[in-house]
Scaffold this motif. Structure first.
Motif, PDB file in Angstrom:
ATOM      1  N   VAL A  93     -67.438 -14.873  18.296  1.00  0.00           N
ATOM      2  CA  VAL A  93     -67.712 -15.314  19.669  1.00  0.00           C
ATOM      3  C   VAL A  93     -68.903 -14.530  20.230  1.00  0.00           C
ATOM      4  O   VAL A  93     -69.763 -15.090  20.907  1.00  0.00           O
ATOM      5  CB  VAL A  93     -66.460 -15.152  20.560  1.00  0.00           C
TER       6      VAL A  93
ATOM      7  N   ALA B 136     -59.505 -18.010  21.492  1.00  0.00           N
ATOM      8  CA  ALA B 136     -60.906 -17.639  21.714  1.00  0.00           C
ATOM      9  C   ALA B 136     -61.822 -18.552  20.896  1.00  0.00           C
ATOM     10  O   ALA B 136     -62.896 -18.938  21.358  1.00  0.00           O
ATOM     11  CB  ALA B 136     -61.141 -16.178  21.351  1.00  0.00           C
TER      12      ALA B 136
ATOM     13  N   ASN C 230     -64.574 -21.077  22.193  1.00  0.00           N
ATOM     14  CA  ASN C 230     -65.944 -21.014  21.692  1.00  0.00           C
ATOM     15  C   ASN C 230     -66.414 -22.390  21.208  1.00  0.00           C
ATOM     16  O   ASN C 230     -67.569 -22.767  21.404  1.00  0.00           O
ATOM     17  CB  ASN C 230     -66.000 -19.994  20.546  1.00  0.00           C
TER      18      ASN C 230
ATOM     19  N   ALA D 273     -66.615 -21.885  14.855  1.00  0.00           N
ATOM     20  CA  ALA D 273     -65.482 -21.817  15.773  1.00  0.00           C
ATOM     21  C   ALA D 273     -64.336 -22.707  15.304  1.00  0.00           C
ATOM     22  O   ALA D 273     -63.168 -22.309  15.338  1.00  0.00           O
ATOM     23  CB  ALA D 273     -65.925 -22.217  17.173  1.00  0.00           C
TER      24      ALA D 273
ATOM     25  N   SER E 149     -72.137 -15.967  19.141  1.00  0.00           N
ATOM     26  CA  SER E 149     -72.353 -17.230  19.825  1.00  0.00           C
ATOM     27  C   SER E 149     -72.933 -17.003  21.219  1.00  0.00           C
ATOM     28  O   SER E 149     -73.847 -17.708  21.657  1.00  0.00           O
ATOM     29  CB  SER E 149     -71.011 -17.951  19.900  1.00  0.00           C
TER      30      SER E 149
END
Ligand SMILES: CC1=C(/C=C/C(C)=C/C=C/C(C)=C/C=O)C(C)(C)CCC1
Ligand SMILES: CC1=C(/C=C/C(C)=C/C=C/C(C)=C/C=O)C(C)(C)CCC1
Lengths: 254, 254
Positions: free
Chosen positions: B238, B21, B25, B51, B241
């Motif tokens: 995430v 993930a 990201n 990230a 973001s």
């Protein structure tokens, strides 16, 4: 090949080919970002993510397999070799699920955006799609873990979890079909055509995975499953990327 | 799963999913840099850094855990297994702190810039925010190190350092709230809404970490803490973001 057998070596070949194919796809997706219409660029971002995650995942898979091959070549009998291929299958196979947890939702979102579905108008359907997909992956993973102390598959429990996972799987084409009915008229012909191809893949080339899952409980050489999954991964991930590129490029050229 | 248990395997699953993930990201953040208004692009740079650091941190975490799983499968009794899961928890958990030392200040700066806080006008507040955050992470880390010679947690000292760390933690929402009061009128509606969501996360989804810290002194299966932290990390990093992206994109579209 020595004494590990040609099939094992061909499996290893396709694992590395898949890894390279994803690296290729990553570069392809990033560098052609501006060759397609702006509306579809976000799907190229998803394509790049899918390629990167799948590439890293295949790095782990081939690395595990390579160590397994070294152990394999030290074994004397074919029965011992099949035993190691079987028990290591379960360890290698599980890496696919972490990849799927991230890449399959993105594959579905790519499909949905091909139809120009406005996410604000279809929040419920998209949420259902992603939840069903995640449910499928997680319960399938739990099913893969149904092993006895010697590392052999517990057939009953594995098939039970497979059936549970299938419930999630069936929701996917169902929701896609409903989205198709609702949004098909607002999409352009090339988008409609592309959506049809890639949405149908969820019930065709995606079907390889549940099939392999069921076959794994039988007394077959697990290398065949590795092989089919590697080839199916290339088709599902790189193929989709090419379809989206061609659609986006056609629209830009028009 | 064999004899390590399904829960341990699910924990491993989520560690790899978190790692993927963050890779996802990273690519998402880098490739959508120009899809958002220029004023918020610097926060995307911070997002990319977060990230990358988190992804590398999870690489270490899952690698340690994988070796632990191999040792685990060699142990005969459930008591021995729980003992290994407990002692290795302390070793694995500490990797999170190095990550936090770099990523949590950046998460806070992302929040602050969402409100269009001019750093020159709020030097004191921003400095206080970053120092309090770093104090929280460092004292929490010292708390994690309060172990006896057998690798068991020293409950008293660990809780003492946890309380010290909490002082830093409480400063964070306090300062954010004061910044909100001072700057909310100059931000656009979508920025106000986004700031509210992400600033509230510091007292909701960030709360998982102190909770896990306290629960670690109890006689529970530490795998549950690993699991909650991995899921919380995905949401906090995430999720933030995505919120920033949506706000920045909405502003560009307007
Ligand atoms: C139904 C079903 C499954 C379906 C898996 C699918 C559909 C995976 C798709 C993967 C893709 C598309 C990868 C991309 O390259 C499992 C989990 C094997 C478990 C058994 C039942
Ligand atoms: C209060 C407190 C803690 C708080 C930790 C926090 C709040 C961590 C946040 C991490 C984030 C946001 C990571 C990003 O993904 C510690 C250090 C566990 C120690 C015990 C007391």
């Amino acid at each position: 090949a020595a004494n590990v057998g040609v099939l094992s070596m061909v499996v290893y070949f396709f694992m590395l080919v898949a890894m390279y194919a994803f690296l290729a796809n990553l570069i392809f997706t990033l560098t052609t970002h501006n060759s397609i219409v702006p509306e579809h660029r976000i799907t190229r971002v998803m394509g790049a993510i899918i390629a990167a995650v799948a590439g890293l995942s295949y790095y782990f898979i081939q690395d595990y397999y390579r160590h397994m091959l070294a152990d394999l070549s030290a074994l004397g009998t074919e029965a011992e070799r099949q035993e190691l291929i079987r028990t290591s299958y379960n360890a290698i196979g599980q890496y696919r699920y972490m990849d799927w947890a991230v890449t399959t939702p993105l594959l579905l979102l790519k499909m949905v955006s091909m139809l120009r579905v406005e996410s604000s108008k279809a929040k419920g359907a998209i949420t259902a799609l992603l939840l069903a997909d995640f449910f499928m992956v997680l319960t399938g993973y739990i099913g893969e873990q149904q092993l006895d102390a010697a590392g052999h598959i517990l057939v009953g429990p594995k098939l039970f979890w497979g059936a549970v996972s299938t419930v999630g799987y069936l929701v996917v084409p169902f929701v896609l079909y409903r989205l198709w009915n609702r949004f098909k008229d607002q999409a352009k012909p090339i988008e409609r055509k592309s959506f049809k191809i890639i949405a149908l893949s969820t019930v065709t080339t995606w079907g390889v995975y549940p099939l392999g899952y069921v076959l794994s409980v039988l007394d077959i050489d697990m290398n065949w499953i590795h092989l089919s999954f590697s080839v199916a991964d290339i088709i599902n991930k790189v193929g989709l990327s090419v379809v989206v590129y061609l659609a986006g490029k056609t629209l830009l050229d028009e």
